[in-house]
Each structure stands twice: as C-alpha cells, then as structure tokens.
Scaffold this motif. Sequence first.
Motif, PDB file in Angstrom:
ATOM      1  N   VAL A 187       0.824  -1.201   0.000  1.00 27.19           N
ATOM      2  CA  VAL A 187       0.000   0.000   0.000  1.00 27.19           C
ATOM      3  C   VAL A 187       0.865   1.261   0.000  1.00 27.19           C
ATOM      4  O   VAL A 187       0.585   2.217  -0.734  1.00 27.19           O
ATOM      5  CB  VAL A 187      -0.951   0.004   1.216  1.00 27.19           C
ATOM      6  CG1 VAL A 187      -1.730   1.304   1.287  1.00 27.19           C
ATOM      7  CG2 VAL A 187      -1.911  -1.177   1.144  1.00 27.19           C
ATOM      8  N   GLY A 188       1.909   1.285   0.810  1.00 23.67           N
ATOM      9  CA  GLY A 188       2.787   2.445   0.862  1.00 23.67           C
ATOM     10  C   GLY A 188       3.478   2.703  -0.465  1.00 23.67           C
ATOM     11  O   GLY A 188       3.624   3.852  -0.893  1.00 23.67           O
ATOM     12  N   ARG A 189       3.902   1.625  -1.115  1.00 24.87           N
ATOM     13  CA  ARG A 189       4.545   1.747  -2.422  1.00 24.87           C
ATOM     14  C   ARG A 189       3.549   2.282  -3.450  1.00 24.87           C
ATOM     15  O   ARG A 189       3.911   3.086  -4.315  1.00 24.87           O
ATOM     16  CB  ARG A 189       5.086   0.384  -2.862  1.00 24.87           C
ATOM     17  CG  ARG A 189       5.655   0.329  -4.257  1.00 24.87           C
ATOM     18  CD  ARG A 189       6.881   1.219  -4.415  1.00 24.87           C
ATOM     19  NE  ARG A 189       7.500   1.024  -5.725  1.00 24.87           N
ATOM     20  CZ  ARG A 189       8.485   1.784  -6.191  1.00 24.87           C
ATOM     21  NH1 ARG A 189       8.972   2.774  -5.457  1.00 24.87           N
ATOM     22  NH2 ARG A 189       8.991   1.556  -7.390  1.00 24.87           N
ATOM     23  N   TRP A 190       2.305   1.837  -3.378  1.00 25.74           N
ATOM     24  CA  TRP A 190       1.274   2.312  -4.312  1.00 25.74           C
ATOM     25  C   TRP A 190       1.063   3.816  -4.151  1.00 25.74           C
ATOM     26  O   TRP A 190       0.946   4.546  -5.136  1.00 25.74           O
ATOM     27  CB  TRP A 190      -0.035   1.567  -4.094  1.00 25.74           C
ATOM     28  CG  TRP A 190      -1.084   1.951  -5.091  1.00 25.74           C
ATOM     29  CD1 TRP A 190      -1.122   1.616  -6.417  1.00 25.74           C
ATOM     30  CD2 TRP A 190      -2.245   2.740  -4.852  1.00 25.74           C
ATOM     31  NE1 TRP A 190      -2.249   2.153  -7.012  1.00 25.74           N
ATOM     32  CE2 TRP A 190      -2.953   2.847  -6.086  1.00 25.74           C
ATOM     33  CE3 TRP A 190      -2.772   3.365  -3.721  1.00 25.74           C
ATOM     34  CZ2 TRP A 190      -4.139   3.555  -6.208  1.00 25.74           C
ATOM     35  CZ3 TRP A 190      -3.967   4.071  -3.840  1.00 25.74           C
ATOM     36  CH2 TRP A 190      -4.638   4.162  -5.070  1.00 25.74           C
ATOM     37  N   LYS A 191       1.027   4.291  -2.923  1.00 21.78           N
ATOM     38  CA  LYS A 191       0.885   5.725  -2.689  1.00 21.78           C
ATOM     39  C   LYS A 191       2.049   6.487  -3.313  1.00 21.78           C
ATOM     40  O   LYS A 191       1.853   7.552  -3.922  1.00 21.78           O
ATOM     41  CB  LYS A 191       0.807   6.010  -1.190  1.00 21.78           C
ATOM     42  CG  LYS A 191       0.667   7.486  -0.861  1.00 21.78           C
ATOM     43  CD  LYS A 191       0.642   7.735   0.634  1.00 21.78           C
ATOM     44  CE  LYS A 191       0.568   9.224   0.959  1.00 21.78           C
ATOM     45  NZ  LYS A 191       0.581   9.486   2.426  1.00 21.78           N
ATOM     46  N   GLU A 192       3.257   5.951  -3.201  1.00 18.67           N
ATOM     47  CA  GLU A 192       4.426   6.590  -3.799  1.00 18.67           C
ATOM     48  C   GLU A 192       4.293   6.665  -5.313  1.00 18.67           C
ATOM     49  O   GLU A 192       4.616   7.694  -5.921  1.00 18.67           O
ATOM     50  CB  GLU A 192       5.696   5.811  -3.436  1.00 18.67           C
ATOM     51  CG  GLU A 192       6.063   5.875  -1.963  1.00 18.67           C
ATOM     52  CD  GLU A 192       7.222   4.959  -1.632  1.00 18.67           C
ATOM     53  OE1 GLU A 192       7.714   4.252  -2.556  1.00 18.67           O
ATOM     54  OE2 GLU A 192       7.650   4.937  -0.458  1.00 18.67           O
ATOM     55  N   ARG A 193       3.808   5.594  -5.937  1.00 25.07           N
ATOM     56  CA  ARG A 193       3.660   5.587  -7.396  1.00 25.07           C
ATOM     57  C   ARG A 193       2.556   6.544  -7.832  1.00 25.07           C
ATOM     58  O   ARG A 193       2.652   7.183  -8.887  1.00 25.07           O
ATOM     59  CB  ARG A 193       3.370   4.169  -7.901  1.00 25.07           C
ATOM     60  CG  ARG A 193       4.421   3.137  -7.574  1.00 25.07           C
ATOM     61  CD  ARG A 193       5.826   3.684  -7.745  1.00 25.07           C
ATOM     62  NE  ARG A 193       6.190   3.935  -9.131  1.00 25.07           N
ATOM     63  CZ  ARG A 193       7.217   4.683  -9.511  1.00 25.07           C
ATOM     64  NH1 ARG A 193       7.969   5.288  -8.615  1.00 25.07           N
ATOM     65  NH2 ARG A 193       7.483   4.855 -10.795  1.00 25.07           N
TER      66      ARG A 193
END
Length: 237
Positions: free
Chosen positions: A126-132
């Motif tokens: 989820v955190g990586r998705w927010k970054e993308r």
Amino acid sequence: MLHNIILILLAPLLVLQGRYVRRVTPKLPEAAGDRDGSLGEGRRLRVLVVGDSAAAGVGVDTQSQALSGCLSRELAKQYRVDWLLIAQSGNTTEDLIQTLKQLEPCEFDVVLSSLGVNDVLSPVRVGRWKERQAVLIQLLRSQFAVKHILLTHVPPMEQFPALPQPLRWCLGQRAKAFNTRLVELSLADDDCELVNIEQALERQDMAVDGFHPGGRIYQVWGENAAGLIVRRAELLG
C-alpha cells in the motif's frame, strides 16, 4: 495485526480462488470507437482520461457509452471539449507511468484517472502504491501541464459479484487501505480531487463479468467527474 493473521491463514484458499476467478470470468473487450475527439461550443477545455480497463470502457460496447464518452458529453453542455483517452486493460499505476513517459509533452486542463484495481490484485504494498500515485501526479504536471487532477476511488471490491468469499472480503479490505492513501494524497495537494462512485455500484448495473462497470455506472461516473471539473473551472474563471 488480526487482519494480517487472517490473511496468512487464508492464503492457500485465496490463491486457489484467485486462479478459479481468472479461469471462469469472461474476458470482455475494451470498448470500440474513437479515443479522441472534439465536441461542444464555447470556452475550450482540454481533457485527458487515463487508466485501466474501466477507463478503456470494458463492460460496454462503444466509447460513447464508456467513461470518456459520458464525461465529454456532459462537459460539452458548457464547453468546447477536446478529449483524449490513454488506457489499457491490465494497467497498474506503474504501467501507466511508463506509457505516459513515452509520449510527447502537451497541455491539458484536467485529467481523470482510473487506477487501483490491478494494483490491489498485484503484490504491491500500500505504501509503495501511494508513492507511485504521487509520481504519476507529478508526471501529469510536468509533462502535460495539468492543473486539475481527478483521482477515482478504487471501487469497493467487496461488492464485486465475480469474486467468491473470502477473496471478495480480503480484496475489499485491501481496496479500502488503498483509498485511505488516496485520500491522504488529495488532502495534501490542492490540485487533486477524488471522484467516488461507490453509490453507483449496484450488482445489476455492473457488466456481465461481474467485475467491470456497466453503462449506468459509467454515466454516473462521468456526470460526477464533470460536476467537479465545472465547479473548479468556474472558481478559476
């Protein structure tokens, strides 16, 4: 913590259910028709629609019935709309970023994004998705000079008829976590707004595959997004 324990215990079953869903769910084509056009009269409004299979109109026959058609028709009641659709079934946020990077810079007034379902189905955290998503927002600004960005909520996947339980519940929980991050992004950025069409997701209004929007959902989606665009355009003069 309890949620993670449940997921670990259910993991073997979820894998089997995921394979089953992929095997039995009908593979619907993207909507046919033009992916760019102009219509309406008055002040010019340049609109870019980007995203995944929902943005590409899977679930209806033609682009005029799909998101881009519904959105541009609604906006054309007040503006001369020049619109472009860049979308493909299966797109994750990262896929779309790579596609957009290959395009020549140009200018749009507003962009409507439909992303998240394929990311939910992927292993991305989820955190990586927010970054993308943040990278995507910055790319839209730098490459397309966009000043108004509409991010569509990840749909409530716990309501998707194509998904059996407990897979449906698990993906629904993951979609909610993604939406929490999307809200955080929008609240921190004055150029971003959220489009939430959860109220439109009735079982009978979805496509025959039980996974994609049907015509009525696209219509509500387009109307809701158009309302946000018109309001912002009026505020900015």
